[in-house]
Design an enzyme around this catalytic site. Structure first.
Site, PDB file in Angstrom:
ATOM      1  N   GLY A 288      -2.487  10.283   1.098  1.00  0.00           N
ATOM      2  CA  GLY A 288      -2.610  11.165  -0.053  1.00  0.00           C
ATOM      3  C   GLY A 288      -3.685  10.762  -1.039  1.00  0.00           C
ATOM      4  O   GLY A 288      -4.173   9.625  -1.028  1.00  0.00           O
TER       5      GLY A 288
ATOM      6  N   LEU B 131     -16.406   5.615  -1.892  1.00  0.00           N
ATOM      7  CA  LEU B 131     -17.775   6.144  -1.961  1.00  0.00           C
ATOM      8  C   LEU B 131     -18.272   6.525  -0.559  1.00  0.00           C
ATOM      9  O   LEU B 131     -18.647   7.662  -0.318  1.00  0.00           O
ATOM     10  CB  LEU B 131     -18.676   5.088  -2.612  1.00  0.00           C
ATOM     11  N   HIS B 132     -18.287   5.550   0.318  1.00  0.00           N
ATOM     12  CA  HIS B 132     -18.609   5.727   1.736  1.00  0.00           C
ATOM     13  C   HIS B 132     -20.047   6.131   2.048  1.00  0.00           C
ATOM     14  O   HIS B 132     -20.492   6.000   3.184  1.00  0.00           O
ATOM     15  CB  HIS B 132     -17.634   6.686   2.434  1.00  0.00           C
TER      16      HIS B 132
ATOM     17  N   CYS C 212      -2.567  15.101   3.071  1.00  0.00           N
ATOM     18  CA  CYS C 212      -3.599  15.076   2.028  1.00  0.00           C
ATOM     19  C   CYS C 212      -4.465  16.324   2.174  1.00  0.00           C
ATOM     20  O   CYS C 212      -4.767  16.758   3.285  1.00  0.00           O
ATOM     21  CB  CYS C 212      -4.473  13.825   2.173  1.00  0.00           C
TER      22      CYS C 212
ATOM     23  N   CYS D 109     -10.499  10.440   8.509  1.00  0.00           N
ATOM     24  CA  CYS D 109      -9.169   9.964   8.102  1.00  0.00           C
ATOM     25  C   CYS D 109      -8.064  10.684   8.864  1.00  0.00           C
ATOM     26  O   CYS D 109      -8.022  11.908   8.924  1.00  0.00           O
ATOM     27  CB  CYS D 109      -8.999  10.164   6.601  1.00  0.00           C
TER      28      CYS D 109
ATOM     29  N   SER E 124      -6.836   4.157  -5.868  1.00  0.00           N
ATOM     30  CA  SER E 124      -8.034   4.507  -5.112  1.00  0.00           C
ATOM     31  C   SER E 124      -8.174   6.026  -5.062  1.00  0.00           C
ATOM     32  O   SER E 124      -7.216   6.733  -4.767  1.00  0.00           O
ATOM     33  CB  SER E 124      -7.895   3.952  -3.688  1.00  0.00           C
TER      34      SER E 124
ATOM     35  N   CYS F 270       0.872  -1.167   0.000  1.00  0.00           N
ATOM     36  CA  CYS F 270       0.000   0.000   0.000  1.00  0.00           C
ATOM     37  C   CYS F 270       0.916   1.227   0.000  1.00  0.00           C
ATOM     38  O   CYS F 270       1.709   1.422   0.921  1.00  0.00           O
ATOM     39  CB  CYS F 270      -0.856  -0.086   1.266  1.00  0.00           C
TER      40      CYS F 270
HETATM   41  N1  SAH Z   1      -7.045   9.201  -0.954  1.00  0.00           N
HETATM   42  C1  SAH Z   1      -7.460   7.999  -1.560  1.00  0.00           C
HETATM   43  C2  SAH Z   1      -6.535   6.837  -1.287  1.00  0.00           C
HETATM   44  C3  SAH Z   1      -5.956   6.724   0.086  1.00  0.00           C
HETATM   45  S1  SAH Z   1      -7.081   6.363   1.388  1.00  0.00           S
HETATM   46  C4  SAH Z   1      -8.876   7.659  -1.171  1.00  0.00           C
HETATM   47  O1  SAH Z   1      -9.408   8.280  -0.255  1.00  0.00           O
HETATM   48  O2  SAH Z   1      -9.456   6.780  -1.819  1.00  0.00           O
HETATM   49  C5  SAH Z   1      -7.390   4.643   1.133  1.00  0.00           C
HETATM   50  C6  SAH Z   1      -8.641   4.122   1.836  1.00  0.00           C
HETATM   51  O3  SAH Z   1      -8.492   4.129   3.272  1.00  0.00           O
HETATM   52  C7  SAH Z   1      -9.863   4.960   1.515  1.00  0.00           C
HETATM   53  O4  SAH Z   1     -10.922   4.181   1.045  1.00  0.00           O
HETATM   54  C8  SAH Z   1     -10.176   5.585   2.860  1.00  0.00           C
HETATM   55  O5  SAH Z   1     -11.523   5.868   2.956  1.00  0.00           O
HETATM   56  C9  SAH Z   1      -9.705   4.526   3.847  1.00  0.00           C
HETATM   57  N2  SAH Z   1      -9.580   5.038   5.219  1.00  0.00           N
HETATM   58  C10 SAH Z   1      -9.159   6.252   5.621  1.00  0.00           C
HETATM   59  N3  SAH Z   1      -9.231   6.363   6.967  1.00  0.00           N
HETATM   60  C11 SAH Z   1      -9.722   5.189   7.425  1.00  0.00           C
HETATM   61  C12 SAH Z   1     -10.034   4.676   8.723  1.00  0.00           C
HETATM   62  N4  SAH Z   1      -9.862   5.397   9.819  1.00  0.00           N
HETATM   63  N5  SAH Z   1     -10.532   3.422   8.808  1.00  0.00           N
HETATM   64  C13 SAH Z   1     -10.685   2.669   7.704  1.00  0.00           C
HETATM   65  N6  SAH Z   1     -10.405   3.091   6.459  1.00  0.00           N
HETATM   66  C14 SAH Z   1      -9.926   4.338   6.316  1.00  0.00           C
HETATM   67 FE1  SF4 Z   2      -7.145  12.035   1.718  1.00  0.00          FE
HETATM   68 FE2  SF4 Z   2      -8.049   9.564   1.140  1.00  0.00          FE
HETATM   69 FE3  SF4 Z   2      -7.630  10.346   3.721  1.00  0.00          FE
HETATM   70 FE4  SF4 Z   2      -9.656  11.377   2.308  1.00  0.00          FE
HETATM   71  S1  SF4 Z   2      -9.386   9.214   2.893  1.00  0.00           S
HETATM   72  S2  SF4 Z   2      -8.229  12.551   3.601  1.00  0.00           S
HETATM   73  S3  SF4 Z   2      -8.768  11.515   0.281  1.00  0.00           S
HETATM   74  S4  SF4 Z   2      -6.089  10.097   2.142  1.00  0.00           S
END
Ligand code: SAH
Ligand code: SF4
Length: 367
Positions: A165, A220-221, A112, A119, A197, A105
């Site tokens: 990021g 998507l979430h 970001c 996140c 992603s 990964c």
């Molecule tokens: N920025 C991009 C890729 C990096 S994040 C994106 O958001 O898609 C990769 C994945 O980790 C995303 O699907 C994000 O939603 C998930 N993620 C971030 N914080 C998280 C958390 N606390 N628990 C579980 N998944 C998380």
């Molecule tokens: Fe950035 Fe992906 Fe985290 Fe959203 S989930 S803040 S886009 S790293």
């Protein structure tokens, strides 16, 4: 002045530079084989490259890779690395074993800018984009680390851009890095083994026809605009309507589908009406749903749902005819979710605490 990094070049950039400096174009292939395929970085041992060319290379380019400054191994085999770049900025990268795969990964930025409310990385804001060579450099450094510290045969097979990021916010550099991941004469990964992603950066999704055809995952979430905006501020600018208009423009090869990542958060997006909204929004034949139970971290605003709730949600989607999986939580004991290790360690300054390091070494010994 520091020299430009060799790792920022694609094979065609390198061929151009070689020709411009009066060397043979085909040396680009030989150099990619030494550096990326064999991963031998000692210029003097590149016996099929002329002395003149080797001298030019060492005068012109830096061959430094990101430094692995910390490593932790989870009881489940997941390994987390903190790597440091020339300017001392750091990112994390995680290696996850599963069946006959070893997936890395990778981070695409330091911090970001998107600021998703769930996140950990999002709380840091954007420090800077990573350069192409800092992206492939994570793969190179970790590959060399595994070769040296684990086993010659311990090879990374898959890449997911799911570290720190937003990869599409750093479009050009991530594109160059991806070209190098796919380069036959170099790292030689196949398109199917790389997944990008994105949180849904619409203008860049529309540019994916100009990007190597790797797997695409959309974070998507929520299938409801108000909930999605609460979780992901990017939904204010690019709401579901605009996002799905853009997704239609992604060129998909036959029988490849888009993966929709769906973070499940207790009481926020895990109810019957969320199932209904998702069912309305997604096309069953063209979508795969990957449920991610929210990974709690110290200070997080949200709660993870119970296992029963996660299974119920998956069951509902399967009953409606979707392909739906649950992402297993990996490396919980080493804070393996996005951005957690780095932020935690910086905050607590654990680098100096040998007790923590010992704990990690012990878990390594047990595995
Ligand atoms: N920025 C991009 C890729 C990096 S994040 C994106 O958001 O898609 C990769 C994945 O980790 C995303 O699907 C994000 O939603 C998930 N993620 C971030 N914080 C998280 C958390 N606390 N628990 C579980 N998944 C998380
Ligand atoms: Fe950035 Fe992906 Fe985290 Fe959203 S989930 S803040 S886009 S790293």
């Amino acid at each position: 002045m520091t020299k430009p990094s060799f790792f920022d070049l694609t094979i065609s950039d390198l061929a151009d530079e070689l020709v411009a400096a009066g060397h043979k174009k085909f040396a680009a292939t030989q150099l990619f084989e030494w550096v990326y395929d064999r991963k031998i970085l000692d210029i003097e041992s590149w016996t099929n490259v002329s002395k003149k060319c080797r001298e030019w290379l060492s005068e012109t380019y830096s061959f430094d890779l990101p430094k692995v400054i910390f490593h932790a191994k989870s009881y489940d085999g997941t390994r987390k690395f903190l790597v440091q770049f020339e300017d001392k900025q750091t990112v994390e990268t995680v290696v996850i074993p599963a069946r006959n795969r070893l997936t890395q990964c990778i981070s695409s930025q330091v911090g970001c800018a998107i600021g998703c409310t769930f996140c950990h990385t999002g709380t840091q804001g954007l420090k800077r984009h990573l350069k192409p060579g800092e992206i492939t450099g994570q793969f190179m450094s970790v590959s060399l680390w595994l070769r040296e510290n684990v086993h010659e045969e311990e090879r990374l097979t898959n890449i997911v851009y799911m570290g720190q990021g937003e990869p599409l916010h750093n479009y050009e550099n991530v594109k160059k890095a991806t070209i190098n991941f796919l380069e036959q004469k170099g790292l030689g990964l196949s398109q199917r083994k790389i997944t990008l992603s994105t949180s849904g950066l619409v203008p860049k999704i529309k540019m994916l026809h100009d990007f190597p055809p790797v797997n695409i995952a959309i974070s998507l979430h929520s299938a409801k605009n108000d909930t999605r905006t609460e979780l992901m501020p990017i939904n204010k600018a690019y709401d579901l309507q605009r996002l799905f208009d853009a997704i239609k423009s992604i060129p998909l090869k036959a029988h490849r589908r888009i993966t929709y990542e769906y973070l499940l958060i207790a009481g926020v997006n895990d109810t019957k009406s969320d199932v209904e909204a998702l069912n309305k929004l997604l096309d069953k034949r063209e979508s795969k749903i990957n449920l991610i139970p929210f990974n709690e971290y110290p200070g997080s605003n949200y709660k993870k749902p119970s296992n029963d709730q996660v299974l119920w949600f998956m069951d509902q989607m399967i009953k409606k005819g979707y392909t739906c999986t649950i992402r297993a939580t990996k490396g919980e004991d080493i804070l393996a979710a996005c951005g957690q290790l780095k932020t935690q360690y910086e905050k607590l300054n654990l680098w100096d605490q040998s007790v923590e390091i010992r704990k990690i070494e012990n878990s390594d010994a047990q595995a």
